[in-house]
Design a protein around this motif. Sequence first.
Motif, PDB file in Angstrom:
ATOM      1  N   ARG A 107      13.725   8.949  -2.675  1.00  0.00           N
ATOM      2  CA  ARG A 107      12.506   8.489  -3.336  1.00  0.00           C
ATOM      3  C   ARG A 107      12.071   7.120  -2.802  1.00  0.00           C
ATOM      4  O   ARG A 107      10.873   6.888  -2.548  1.00  0.00           O
ATOM      5  N   ILE A 108      13.022   6.219  -2.606  1.00  0.00           N
ATOM      6  CA  ILE A 108      12.682   4.881  -2.115  1.00  0.00           C
ATOM      7  C   ILE A 108      12.127   4.943  -0.697  1.00  0.00           C
ATOM      8  O   ILE A 108      11.139   4.263  -0.369  1.00  0.00           O
ATOM      9  N   ARG A 109      12.726   5.734   0.155  1.00  0.00           N
ATOM     10  CA  ARG A 109      12.244   5.822   1.539  1.00  0.00           C
ATOM     11  C   ARG A 109      10.840   6.411   1.597  1.00  0.00           C
ATOM     12  O   ARG A 109      10.007   5.971   2.397  1.00  0.00           O
ATOM     13  N   ARG A 110      10.553   7.390   0.768  1.00  0.00           N
ATOM     14  CA  ARG A 110       9.212   7.983   0.759  1.00  0.00           C
ATOM     15  C   ARG A 110       8.172   6.966   0.271  1.00  0.00           C
ATOM     16  O   ARG A 110       7.097   6.815   0.867  1.00  0.00           O
ATOM     17  N   ARG A 113       7.628   4.131   2.978  1.00  0.00           N
ATOM     18  CA  ARG A 113       6.741   4.524   4.071  1.00  0.00           C
ATOM     19  C   ARG A 113       5.276   4.487   3.638  1.00  0.00           C
ATOM     20  O   ARG A 113       4.396   4.054   4.391  1.00  0.00           O
ATOM     21  N   LYS A 114       5.005   4.938   2.419  1.00  0.00           N
ATOM     22  CA  LYS A 114       3.630   4.926   1.918  1.00  0.00           C
ATOM     23  C   LYS A 114       3.122   3.500   1.767  1.00  0.00           C
ATOM     24  O   LYS A 114       1.983   3.185   2.155  1.00  0.00           O
ATOM     25  N   PHE A 115       3.946   2.609   1.223  1.00  0.00           N
ATOM     26  CA  PHE A 115       3.498   1.225   1.024  1.00  0.00           C
ATOM     27  C   PHE A 115       3.271   0.514   2.349  1.00  0.00           C
ATOM     28  O   PHE A 115       2.280  -0.207   2.508  1.00  0.00           O
ATOM     29  N   LEU A 116       4.182   0.686   3.306  1.00  0.00           N
ATOM     30  CA  LEU A 116       4.002   0.024   4.599  1.00  0.00           C
ATOM     31  C   LEU A 116       2.745   0.509   5.304  1.00  0.00           C
ATOM     32  O   LEU A 116       2.043  -0.273   5.966  1.00  0.00           O
ATOM     33  N   SER A 117       2.459   1.801   5.184  1.00  0.00           N
ATOM     34  CA  SER A 117       1.238   2.324   5.792  1.00  0.00           C
ATOM     35  C   SER A 117      -0.001   1.683   5.165  1.00  0.00           C
ATOM     36  O   SER A 117      -0.943   1.300   5.865  1.00  0.00           O
ATOM     37  N   GLU A 118       0.001   1.522   3.850  1.00  0.00           N
ATOM     38  CA  GLU A 118      -1.133   0.890   3.177  1.00  0.00           C
ATOM     39  C   GLU A 118      -1.179  -0.612   3.437  1.00  0.00           C
ATOM     40  O   GLU A 118      -2.265  -1.199   3.535  1.00  0.00           O
ATOM     41  N   PHE A 119      -0.005  -1.240   3.567  1.00  0.00           N
ATOM     42  CA  PHE A 119       0.033  -2.689   3.786  1.00  0.00           C
ATOM     43  C   PHE A 119      -0.588  -3.054   5.129  1.00  0.00           C
ATOM     44  O   PHE A 119      -1.443  -3.941   5.210  1.00  0.00           O
ATOM     45  N   TRP A 120      -0.164  -2.381   6.188  1.00  0.00           N
ATOM     46  CA  TRP A 120      -0.660  -2.737   7.507  1.00  0.00           C
ATOM     47  C   TRP A 120      -2.085  -2.235   7.753  1.00  0.00           C
ATOM     48  O   TRP A 120      -2.733  -2.653   8.706  1.00  0.00           O
ATOM     49  N   THR A 134      -2.074  -2.568  -9.248  1.00  0.00           N
ATOM     50  CA  THR A 134      -2.539  -1.289  -9.784  1.00  0.00           C
ATOM     51  C   THR A 134      -1.420  -0.275  -9.892  1.00  0.00           C
ATOM     52  O   THR A 134      -1.243   0.386 -10.928  1.00  0.00           O
ATOM     53  N   HIS A 135      -0.648  -0.124  -8.817  1.00  0.00           N
ATOM     54  CA  HIS A 135       0.379   0.916  -8.768  1.00  0.00           C
ATOM     55  C   HIS A 135       1.780   0.401  -9.095  1.00  0.00           C
ATOM     56  O   HIS A 135       2.699   1.209  -9.318  1.00  0.00           O
ATOM     57  N   GLY A 136       1.977  -0.909  -9.113  1.00  0.00           N
ATOM     58  CA  GLY A 136       3.281  -1.456  -9.429  1.00  0.00           C
ATOM     59  C   GLY A 136       4.186  -1.528  -8.200  1.00  0.00           C
ATOM     60  O   GLY A 136       3.986  -0.816  -7.209  1.00  0.00           O
ATOM     61  N   ALA A 137       5.171  -2.407  -8.266  1.00  0.00           N
ATOM     62  CA  ALA A 137       6.154  -2.567  -7.182  1.00  0.00           C
ATOM     63  C   ALA A 137       7.328  -1.646  -7.472  1.00  0.00           C
ATOM     64  O   ALA A 137       8.274  -2.026  -8.174  1.00  0.00           O
ATOM     65  N   GLU A 138       7.287  -0.426  -6.936  1.00  0.00           N
ATOM     66  CA  GLU A 138       8.292   0.587  -7.236  1.00  0.00           C
ATOM     67  C   GLU A 138       9.358   0.732  -6.168  1.00  0.00           C
ATOM     68  O   GLU A 138      10.196   1.622  -6.270  1.00  0.00           O
ATOM     69  N   GLU A 139       9.304  -0.101  -5.146  1.00  0.00           N
ATOM     70  CA  GLU A 139      10.311  -0.035  -4.090  1.00  0.00           C
ATOM     71  C   GLU A 139      10.483  -1.437  -3.494  1.00  0.00           C
ATOM     72  O   GLU A 139       9.687  -2.340  -3.764  1.00  0.00           O
TER      73      GLU A 139
END
Length: 308
Positions: A107-110, A113-120, A134-139
């Motif tokens: 779950r953390i790896r998935r 990957r989603k957060f890094l894609s949105e961050f960059w 909005t979505h919270g820091a979940e990882e």
Amino acid sequence: MFDLIGGAVLTLAQAAGPDAAQAAAGAAPAVSAAAGAATTALAGAAPTAGAAAEMMLTSGAVEAGGQGVLHFIGQSDAVGKSLFVFLMLMSLASWYLILAKGLTHLRIRRRSRKFLSEFWAASSLEQVENEISTHGAEEPFAHLASHAIHAQKHHTKYGALKLEESGSTAAFVTRTIRKVIDEETARLENGLTVLASVGSTAPFVGLFGTVWGVYHALLSISMTDGVTINRIAGPVGEALIMTGLGLAVAIPAVLAYNAFVRVNRVYLAQLDAFAHDLFTFLTTGQQVADGNHERHGRTISLASHRGA
């Protein structure tokens, strides 16, 4: 078959002489009768032998069926039963940690990957901060970015209000990033001590159970008469079950521990690299020069808002 043998004997006697032929002719019926009696005796003995063999196999199967794990535990004393229960608890704890941590890592790896894609792909740090709100820091990556951005803005706006905030903005952001990384490392390594303890102690617990069982088995055998190898092999073989149980508990724990340690090491290395990139953006407003993110087809367009 016996008629053929009688005919052959009669033919040989005729070739030898008339007296021999007459004697052979008189003996042939006796030979045939004896052969028939032997055949009847063998036919009657066959079911008896088969029944005896079947009884022996059945008794052996019943005797072997009385040996096993449950039979050994039922015959053992309080120490043997306690060791068996302790091994079962260790097995349950290790498998719970294996399944729970395995699902957590997936779950953390998935999410990472989603957060890094949105961050960059974000256009500014404010957009990243809004997404985290909005979505919270979940990882761990989102947790690190949220604390680092908040630390940079807080120190720039208010300065060093407390002793822990002393120093420059870069020093305060560095301490914040290091604190978050330490927290995430402790969270990822949670439960590994239990797996390591199970993997290192379970074989010795099983071995102690085997020694204890063999001791009591030999002690009970020594007080009986007519000791044979069959009376020794059964109890000793049952006592060896505890060693097998100890190995069955320890092997999955050791393999899972090594796998989780490697996964954590790789993940924390990625988190450390992200912390370096984030620190560069927060303190200098310059994009990282190594071009790691361009290799993935993303364009870094984050802007510095240190004066906000």
